[in-house]
Design a protein around this motif. Sequence first.
Motif, short mmCIF file in Angstrom:
data_model
loop_
_atom_site.label_atom_id
_atom_site.label_comp_id
_atom_site.label_asym_id
_atom_site.label_seq_id
_atom_site.Cartn_x
_atom_site.Cartn_y
_atom_site.Cartn_z
N GLU A 173 0.83 -1.21 0.00
CA GLU A 173 0.00 0.00 0.00
C GLU A 173 0.87 1.26 0.00
N VAL A 174 1.95 1.24 0.78
CA VAL A 174 2.84 2.40 0.85
C VAL A 174 3.52 2.65 -0.49
N PHE A 175 3.99 1.59 -1.13
CA PHE A 175 4.73 1.75 -2.39
C PHE A 175 3.82 2.11 -3.56
N THR A 176 2.59 1.64 -3.56
CA THR A 176 1.70 1.87 -4.70
C THR A 176 0.72 3.00 -4.48
N GLY A 177 0.43 3.33 -3.22
CA GLY A 177 -0.57 4.35 -2.94
C GLY A 177 -2.00 3.88 -3.14
N GLU A 178 -2.19 2.58 -3.34
CA GLU A 178 -3.52 2.02 -3.56
C GLU A 178 -3.98 1.20 -2.36
N LEU A 179 -5.28 1.21 -2.11
CA LEU A 179 -5.83 0.40 -1.03
C LEU A 179 -5.68 -1.08 -1.36
N PRO A 180 -5.49 -1.93 -0.34
CA PRO A 180 -5.38 -3.37 -0.60
C PRO A 180 -6.64 -3.92 -1.27
N TRP A 181 -6.43 -4.93 -2.08
CA TRP A 181 -7.54 -5.59 -2.77
C TRP A 181 -8.36 -4.59 -3.59
N ALA A 182 -7.70 -3.59 -4.13
CA ALA A 182 -8.35 -2.59 -4.99
C ALA A 182 -9.54 -1.92 -4.31
N GLY A 183 -9.47 -1.80 -2.98
CA GLY A 183 -10.51 -1.11 -2.25
C GLY A 183 -11.77 -1.92 -2.01
N ARG A 184 -11.71 -3.24 -2.20
CA ARG A 184 -12.90 -4.07 -1.96
C ARG A 184 -13.29 -4.06 -0.49
N LYS A 185 -14.56 -4.29 -0.21
CA LYS A 185 -15.07 -4.32 1.15
C LYS A 185 -14.63 -5.59 1.87
N GLY A 186 -14.69 -5.52 3.21
CA GLY A 186 -14.21 -6.62 4.02
C GLY A 186 -14.86 -7.96 3.74
N PRO A 187 -16.20 -8.06 3.70
CA PRO A 187 -16.83 -9.37 3.43
C PRO A 187 -16.41 -9.97 2.09
N GLU A 188 -16.23 -9.13 1.09
CA GLU A 188 -15.79 -9.63 -0.22
C GLU A 188 -14.36 -10.16 -0.14
#
Length: 541
Positions: free
Chosen positions: A444-459
């Motif tokens: 996340e730090v290196f890419t600036g993107e949320l993990p799992w492309a920002g998917r919600k927790g249950p998904e």
Amino acid sequence: MPSPRSRFPVELGSVRDPEAQVGQLHRLAVAGGPGWGLTRLLRRVVQVDGENSAGQTGLFLSALLGHSSAVQLLLTFGANPNHRCLDGSTPVHTGAFSGRRPVVLHLLWAGGDLRLRDQQGRTPRDWAEQGGARQSREVLELLELCRARVAALVHGGALASSVSLGQLQAGSVHHLCGSLWLPRLLRADGAPRQEQTRRPPQIPALGFGQLSSLWPLGLLTGIPLADPKELLPAQGEPDRTYESSSRTLMANLLWRGHPVTARQLKVPGTQPDVLLADLQHCSTLHHPNMLLLMALSPSVDLSGLCLLFEPVWLGSLHVVLHPRGPSQGGPRSVPGLPPGHLLLQVLEALLFLQARWRAHGSLSSHAVQLVRPGLAKVGSLEHGRPLHRCWPPPRPQQGYPRGGPGPGLPPPPELYPWLPLELICGDVPAATSDLYSFCILAQEVFTGELPWAGRKGPEVKAKLEAGESLALDPLVPAPYQALVQAGLGLGPADRWGSLQSTRYLLREAMAQDSTPEVSSRKHWPTRYLSSQGSPPGPGDS
């Protein structure tokens, strides 16, 4: 084990092997003894907090059935009065329901907390109201007495006039109520009495933790208690309030003229369990890369609290990496911290926790606090859990019945994108559980993107349960790809390496990385200077 009676507010669990040590312990706990048999069993290598299928312990069952002598014996051998079952209830809940005042006092004297709530939001007081009419009244009077006396000690007020000590002393609990001597430590003007210095260094604040007999009043670790009236809005600087979890906020305040960052509930009066769990851990775990707890501020009625930490000038890593508004593309820089140095500071905190046989249990960009340019610290310890050991832990020492903080709260779904499947499912954390979260954070730090492309927790949970693991992002710089890839395995057996080896690899990668360090204020991104005020420099204290 006998079947649960319908009058109980909880369904009793069962043990897999009734003849195993945990099964024998639960059978004796339900029967209330005999004391010699329970003592002989507890002197063996047996888990005093061994659970049944519902997560209930022997202490939970003895307290539910009102077995005072068994409760006292289990507590003597280190049983945890705040152990949470699968439904979130504790032995204090069942002790209050039993209507037995000696049981409740034994639990509170051992550190039982009256503020904890089960998954339905019920406190021990709510459970007490479900018991028999006469017994409930007696226990409720006792709970109110505890609350009023601790409130008088903390806030310097008078005892609640609605509580009659004489009424309580008229019952069988006379000799136990005599131990509720907390206000005797203070003179009428609120100053400590002379004989206070000869008392033991700890005072059981029944139902609300333990206090120190030193003055000013504080917790056992020396953390002072702050009167809510002493907390004022910060002056001469912008508001830096931000979310630290789905239920809590971090806000910059002044306490006696000193800047602090207060962690408080979003909605005052709601369940304070997340703050209580964070307090339990951060008050006993101290490291240069862990957020420093400065004070605790209980509410006037003691039902809520806020935690006062050292000032956090830049906010959480999540706030910096993912600010509100349109994204400018690419990873965002962190003031004074190139990615490698930031991750190394986080890793040092995790190594400290692992050395104490603890797992953070919920590491994410929300938990990393950017205290000032050049310094990151780890906080949000409310989901911490003990690591699995291959041998029995040592017996608890005298005065420390539980041997340290117990398991924290289960992580909420919004943290699932950073967590391995074993933590999401509530299993005992492995030595590489925090390593998985660290590698997710590094990407996340290196890419600036949320993990799992920002998917919600249950998904995210569904994908992990289906056997899908997060892939390495090609945007991670080449020197760091090996260490990130090492910890992204689906299960503990799929991950190779450790936190120690990751630290070595991280230092090697930093030596190869040509990213320039940000060392002066003129290099800081202007958006931080305009939105966060003027934080101290790396060398400022």
